[in-house]
Design a protein around this motif. Structure first.
Motif, short mmCIF file in Angstrom:
data_model
loop_
_atom_site.label_atom_id
_atom_site.label_comp_id
_atom_site.label_asym_id
_atom_site.label_seq_id
_atom_site.Cartn_x
_atom_site.Cartn_y
_atom_site.Cartn_z
N LEU A 69 4.03 15.99 10.92
CA LEU A 69 2.59 15.76 10.80
C LEU A 69 1.86 17.01 10.29
CD1 LEU A 69 2.10 13.73 14.07
CD2 LEU A 69 1.67 12.87 11.77
N LYS A 70 2.32 18.18 10.70
CA LYS A 70 1.70 19.42 10.23
C LYS A 70 1.89 19.62 8.74
CE LYS A 70 2.12 21.86 14.66
NZ LYS A 70 2.83 22.93 15.40
N GLN A 71 2.97 19.09 8.19
CA GLN A 71 3.29 19.27 6.78
C GLN A 71 2.84 18.11 5.91
OE1 GLN A 71 7.53 19.91 6.91
NE2 GLN A 71 7.34 21.98 7.76
N ASN A 72 2.44 17.00 6.52
CA ASN A 72 2.03 15.81 5.76
C ASN A 72 0.70 15.33 6.32
OD1 ASN A 72 4.67 14.88 4.11
ND2 ASN A 72 5.28 15.70 6.10
N HIS A 73 -0.37 15.62 5.58
CA HIS A 73 -1.72 15.37 6.09
C HIS A 73 -2.25 13.98 5.77
CE1 HIS A 73 -1.91 19.56 7.20
NE2 HIS A 73 -1.58 19.91 5.97
N GLY A 74 -1.45 13.14 5.12
CA GLY A 74 -1.95 11.83 4.75
C GLY A 74 -1.49 10.71 5.66
N VAL A 75 -1.04 11.03 6.87
CA VAL A 75 -0.54 9.99 7.79
C VAL A 75 -1.72 9.12 8.25
CG1 VAL A 75 0.59 9.55 10.00
CG2 VAL A 75 1.40 11.40 8.53
N ALA A 76 -1.51 7.78 8.19
CA ALA A 76 -2.58 6.85 8.53
C ALA A 76 -2.52 6.40 9.98
CB ALA A 76 -2.53 5.64 7.61
N VAL A 77 -1.31 6.15 10.50
CA VAL A 77 -1.15 5.64 11.86
C VAL A 77 0.03 6.33 12.52
CG1 VAL A 77 -0.90 3.59 13.32
CG2 VAL A 77 -1.95 3.37 11.05
N PHE A 89 7.90 -3.48 8.22
CA PHE A 89 6.88 -2.87 7.37
C PHE A 89 7.43 -2.03 6.22
CE2 PHE A 89 5.22 -2.96 11.80
CZ PHE A 89 4.29 -3.99 11.63
N GLY A 90 8.74 -1.89 6.15
CA GLY A 90 9.34 -0.99 5.15
C GLY A 90 9.04 -1.35 3.72
N GLU A 91 8.80 -2.64 3.44
CA GLU A 91 8.51 -3.04 2.06
C GLU A 91 7.07 -2.78 1.67
OE1 GLU A 91 9.60 -7.06 1.36
OE2 GLU A 91 11.73 -6.77 1.87
N HIS A 92 6.19 -2.66 2.66
CA HIS A 92 4.76 -2.54 2.37
C HIS A 92 4.20 -1.15 2.67
CE1 HIS A 92 5.03 -6.89 2.21
NE2 HIS A 92 5.51 -6.90 3.44
N LEU A 93 4.84 -0.45 3.62
CA LEU A 93 4.34 0.86 4.05
C LEU A 93 5.47 1.88 4.02
CD1 LEU A 93 2.50 -0.40 7.27
CD2 LEU A 93 1.38 0.19 5.12
N THR A 94 5.09 3.14 4.01
CA THR A 94 6.08 4.20 4.17
C THR A 94 6.20 4.48 5.67
OG1 THR A 94 5.49 5.17 2.04
CG2 THR A 94 6.70 6.57 3.58
N VAL A 95 7.37 4.21 6.23
CA VAL A 95 7.60 4.35 7.66
C VAL A 95 8.56 5.52 7.90
CG1 VAL A 95 8.39 3.23 9.78
CG2 VAL A 95 7.27 1.88 8.00
N VAL A 96 8.12 6.49 8.71
CA VAL A 96 8.96 7.65 9.05
C VAL A 96 9.11 7.67 10.57
CG1 VAL A 96 9.27 10.14 8.87
CG2 VAL A 96 8.07 8.89 7.06
N THR A 104 0.86 -1.18 0.00
CA THR A 104 0.00 0.00 0.00
C THR A 104 0.89 1.23 0.00
OG1 THR A 104 -0.10 0.33 2.39
CG2 THR A 104 -1.64 -1.27 1.46
N THR A 105 0.27 2.38 -0.08
CA THR A 105 1.02 3.63 0.00
C THR A 105 0.78 4.31 1.34
OG1 THR A 105 -0.82 4.80 -1.05
CG2 THR A 105 0.95 4.02 -2.49
N ASP A 106 0.24 3.58 2.32
CA ASP A 106 -0.07 4.17 3.62
C ASP A 106 1.19 4.63 4.33
OD1 ASP A 106 -2.94 3.93 3.77
OD2 ASP A 106 -2.63 1.77 3.83
N LEU A 107 1.06 5.74 5.05
CA LEU A 107 2.18 6.35 5.75
C LEU A 107 1.98 6.21 7.25
CD1 LEU A 107 4.69 8.25 5.84
CD2 LEU A 107 3.11 10.17 5.61
N ILE A 108 2.98 5.65 7.94
CA ILE A 108 2.91 5.56 9.39
C ILE A 108 4.09 6.30 10.00
CG2 ILE A 108 1.64 3.39 9.31
CD1 ILE A 108 4.13 1.94 10.18
N VAL A 109 3.84 6.92 11.14
CA VAL A 109 4.86 7.69 11.85
C VAL A 109 5.13 7.00 13.19
CG1 VAL A 109 5.30 9.84 13.11
CG2 VAL A 109 4.40 9.91 10.77
N ALA A 158 -4.91 6.99 13.09
CA ALA A 158 -5.12 6.14 14.26
C ALA A 158 -3.91 6.29 15.18
CB ALA A 158 -5.28 4.69 13.82
N ARG A 159 -4.15 6.42 16.49
CA ARG A 159 -3.08 6.66 17.45
C ARG A 159 -2.86 5.41 18.31
NH1 ARG A 159 -6.39 10.64 16.84
NH2 ARG A 159 -7.68 10.10 18.66
N VAL A 160 -1.58 4.97 18.40
CA VAL A 160 -1.23 3.75 19.11
C VAL A 160 -0.11 4.04 20.10
CG1 VAL A 160 -0.47 1.36 18.91
CG2 VAL A 160 -1.85 2.38 17.08
#
Length: 399
Positions: free
Chosen positions: A44-52, A25-32, A4-9, A79-81
């Motif tokens: 987060l203020k500059q990137n509004h598409g964060v999923a988790v 998860f690096g092969e499947h998600l964008t992890v920062v 997917t192209t989902d972004l997690i922080v 989503a916050r974890v």
């Protein structure tokens, strides 16, 4: 897990946690990953598409609970974890009650448990985004209906919304503002406080006549009236605050007397302030050099970047002829999606019925028919007719 192209922080002071997330998860998600709350929030203020968003409990600077509470404001659809060694009842209670976390995971966490948590968090994020989109569409339709109803009684106040909305969306593209819903809502609702003002004050203001100190104070407080009307409507709280600041200059002038200025002033009030003043300074044909010269005289009131962009993009704007035509229609031939080129006026008294730049909907066409049957409307009506029209936009008044 599918690609997917989902972004997690990930916000955690432990570098091994960063490495683990990227390995899993690096092969499947964008992890920062970040080691403190300040850099994570800036991202987060500059990137509004964060999923988790993952956070440890003892995060440097803010701490994990306060950090996730701030995340709820800057990235409400994420989503916050909480991922931490802290397992006390007090820590769990703070995370749930103050940080509003979706999940609480104990370190060390097995890879399969972490993968399951990511799957659940992504599904939660997608459901939030889906619900938000549905709510925004419903609310947009309700606001459009409200504007059409207000137009029945205060056409002068709302005549600028069609033109200003187009200009605002053009500036939003140039400024790379991806989410324009709040901007559009703010533009459409911006005349609301003005519509509640005494008509004699508005008439004197539009004719550039001098106002008494009391009259100017009443005029300046119209944004506060708008905020008070909207602040209790769910999802419009932020829009209400933007409108409250929409008469405040970039230099801190205007209403309210105390408040943010310069870069601290949110972008949407800066755009509305400039475009509203530009509309009043422009001739019927649209912004020209003289209108921008009038704004330049008071340039300190406006964000210089937005002023230059507007001048380059909007001055002497010539509409594209591609996919549209100019038509002179009798009311019975008007179609949803037509855009009025001229003000629609009553036959004899020439009172304003519907302002130029208004995109016609079934509701507004019925309104023109009603006025024509009762007092008469000047015909034919000149409209701009697009060959392809977004059906969601023209049917926005059907809720």
């Amino acid at each position: 897990m599918d690609n997917t192209t989902d972004l997690i922080v990930v916000a955690d002071s432990d570098e091994s946690v960063h490495a683990g997330f990227k390995r899993l998860f690096g092969e499947h998600l964008t992890v920062v990953c970040f080691s403190d709350s300040e850099n994570a929030l800036q991202f987060l203020k500059q990137n509004h598409g964060v999923a988790v968003v993952f956070s440890c409990y003892n995060l440097p600077r803010l701490g994990g609970t306060a950090f996730l509470r701030a995340v709820e404001t800057v990235a409400p659809q994420a989503a916050r974890v909480m991922l931490t060694k802290e397992t006390s009842a007090e820590a769990i209670k703070k995370a749930l009650n103050e940080g509003h976390v979706f999940l609480f995971l104990e370190k060390p966490c097995m890879p399969k448990d972490l993968a399951g948590a990511v799957e659940m968090a992504l599904a939660h994020h997608k459901q939030i985004a889906k619900d938000r989109l549905l709510l925004e569409r419903t609310l947009a339709g309700s606001v459009k209906l409200l504007i059409d109803m207000m137009n029945l009684f205060h056409p002068e106040a709302f005549r600028r919304t069609g033109t200003v909305r187009k200009q605002a969306l053009k500036l939003a593209r140039l400024l790379k503002i991806e989410k324009t819903w709040e901007l559009e809502m703010a533009v459409m609702l911006s005349p609301l406080g003005e519509a509640l003002l005494p008509k004699q004050i508005l008439a004197r203001y539009r004719a550039a006549r001098s106002l008494t100190e009391q009259e100017r104070d009443i005029l300046n407080r119209s944004p506060a009236q708008t905020r008070d009307l909207l602040k209790n409507i769910p999802q419009l709280e932020t829009v209400a605050e933007y409108l409250y600041l929409s008469a405040r200059g970039f230099d801190g002038s205007g209403f309210p007397k105390e408040g943010p200025k310069g870069e601290e002033l949110p972008m949407i009030p800066r755009i509305i302030k400039l475009l509203t003043d530009l509309w009043y300074a422009s001739p019927e044909t649209g912004p020209d050099a003289a209108a921008f010269e009038a704004l330049t005289i008071n340039r300190r009131k406006y964000d210089p970047k937005i002023l230059e962009l507007a001048k380059a993009a909007l001055m002497d704007e010539v509409p594209e002829e591609k996919n549209k035509q100019i038509a002179e229609c009798y009311i019975r031939s008007l179609q949803p999606g037509d855009i009025l080129i001229d003000d629609a006026l009553t036959e004899n008294s020439r009172e304003l019925v519907l302002s130029r730049g208004h995109m016609l909907t079934p509701t507004t066409i019925r309104r023109l028919e009603h006025f024509h049957h009762t007092v008469g409307v000047r015909q034919p009506v000149r409209v701009e007719r697009h060959m392809v029209v977004d059906p969601e936009e023209v049917q926005a008044d059907v809720v």
